[in-house]
Motif scaffolding. Sequence first.
Motif, PDB file in Angstrom:
ATOM      1  N   GLY A   1      -1.715  22.118 -34.665  1.00 48.72           N
ATOM      2  CA  GLY A   1      -2.483  22.069 -35.735  1.00 48.72           C
ATOM      3  C   GLY A   1      -1.732  20.996 -36.610  1.00 48.72           C
ATOM      4  N   ALA A   2      -2.305  20.680 -37.725  1.00 49.34           N
ATOM      5  CA  ALA A   2      -1.865  19.635 -38.475  1.00 49.34           C
ATOM      6  C   ALA A   2      -0.444  20.083 -39.362  1.00 49.34           C
ATOM      7  CB  ALA A   2      -2.826  19.137 -39.716  1.00 49.34           C
ATOM      8  N   GLY A   3      -0.277  21.431 -39.480  1.00 51.56           N
ATOM      9  CA  GLY A   3       0.927  21.691 -40.091  1.00 51.56           C
ATOM     10  C   GLY A   3       1.290  23.279 -39.699  1.00 51.56           C
ATOM     11  N   GLY A  28       4.617  21.620 -30.356  1.00 45.28           N
ATOM     12  CA  GLY A  28       5.492  20.830 -29.841  1.00 45.28           C
ATOM     13  C   GLY A  28       6.842  21.075 -30.499  1.00 45.28           C
ATOM     14  N   HIS A  29       6.919  21.793 -31.606  1.00 47.50           N
ATOM     15  CA  HIS A  29       8.002  22.027 -32.258  1.00 47.50           C
ATOM     16  C   HIS A  29       9.025  23.188 -31.358  1.00 47.50           C
ATOM     17  CE1 HIS A  29       7.431  20.091 -36.478  1.00 47.50           C
ATOM     18  NE2 HIS A  29       7.399  19.014 -35.446  1.00 47.50           N
ATOM     19  N   THR A  30      10.141  22.870 -31.030  1.00 42.90           N
ATOM     20  CA  THR A  30      10.776  24.023 -30.247  1.00 42.90           C
ATOM     21  C   THR A  30      11.243  24.912 -31.264  1.00 42.90           C
ATOM     22  OG1 THR A  30      12.693  22.512 -30.118  1.00 42.90           O
ATOM     23  CG2 THR A  30      11.132  22.372 -28.254  1.00 42.90           C
ATOM     24  N   GLN A  50      14.900  29.083 -30.823  1.00 39.81           N
ATOM     25  CA  GLN A  50      14.878  27.963 -30.173  1.00 39.81           C
ATOM     26  C   GLN A  50      14.207  28.329 -28.883  1.00 39.81           C
ATOM     27  OE1 GLN A  50      15.943  24.858 -30.813  1.00 39.81           O
ATOM     28  NE2 GLN A  50      15.096  24.323 -28.918  1.00 39.81           N
ATOM     29  N   GLY A  51      12.898  27.764 -28.680  1.00 37.05           N
ATOM     30  CA  GLY A  51      12.035  28.301 -27.651  1.00 37.05           C
ATOM     31  C   GLY A  51      11.766  29.524 -28.044  1.00 37.05           C
ATOM     32  N   ARG A  96      10.976  19.844 -34.957  1.00 38.54           N
ATOM     33  CA  ARG A  96      11.213  19.288 -33.272  1.00 38.54           C
ATOM     34  C   ARG A  96      12.203  19.505 -32.631  1.00 38.54           C
ATOM     35  NH1 ARG A  96       7.497  15.603 -31.604  1.00 38.54           N
ATOM     36  NH2 ARG A  96       6.673  15.242 -33.543  1.00 38.54           N
ATOM     37  N   THR A  97      13.474  19.736 -33.148  1.00 39.45           N
ATOM     38  CA  THR A  97      14.531  20.078 -32.416  1.00 39.45           C
ATOM     39  C   THR A  97      15.486  20.767 -33.287  1.00 39.45           C
ATOM     40  OG1 THR A  97      15.540  17.927 -33.414  1.00 39.45           O
ATOM     41  CG2 THR A  97      14.495  17.768 -31.244  1.00 39.45           C
TER      42      THR A  97
END
Lengths: 113, 108
Positions: A1-3, A28-30, A50-51, A96-97
Amino acid sequence: GAGVSQSPSNKVTEKGKDVELRCDPISGHTALYWYRQSLGQGLEFLIYFQGNSAPDKSGLPSDRFSAERTGGSVSTLTIQRTQQEDSAVYLCASSRTDGGEQFFGPGTRLTVL
Amino acid sequence: SNSVKQTGQITVSEGASVTMNCTYTSTGYPTLFWYVEYPSKPLQLLQRETMENSKNFGGGNIKDKNSPIVKYSVQVSDSAVYYCLPCRYGGATNKLIFGTGTLLAVQP
């Protein structure tokens, strides 16, 4: 989604009931983070993933609090046997990370009567 | 106890410059994030600053360092709560400690 999205936006419950709060991070954000913001308080870190793994659970206020994340995406924060002091805004963020810019959701306002 | 300290509230008039402090203790060299919370809006990133290497800090630890943010010619719309977050890459394995937040009130 967008956010980052969170649900519900508001939750009113009775003392002693269990509640589940949901967080949908950005695709996609881990990394995924949970915080609590109480009236007059700052941001209290609860837990991060994390994951699907939560390396550090020591920020959870008590054993009534638990969280899980499945498929590296959606996360659920569960509060069992809610108490009035659990009333707060629960914020979720993703990045993302690990250690990167966090994008915050709008929060879930929990009120325990 | 919170090891990231910020000034509680600052009230200024429009057009003023404002310095908001963030004092923290850290092992290693964190990236300092500033987040802003406008009324009824989610927190959002305002600024990110990567700290320099050890030769500037004389070792592996940073104690009671102040890394302020400065806003120039503030407007009423800048009224918000500003949080700082020192964060090491890979450091999210430690508790992430936001600062206590500074409530900036800009008066017309």
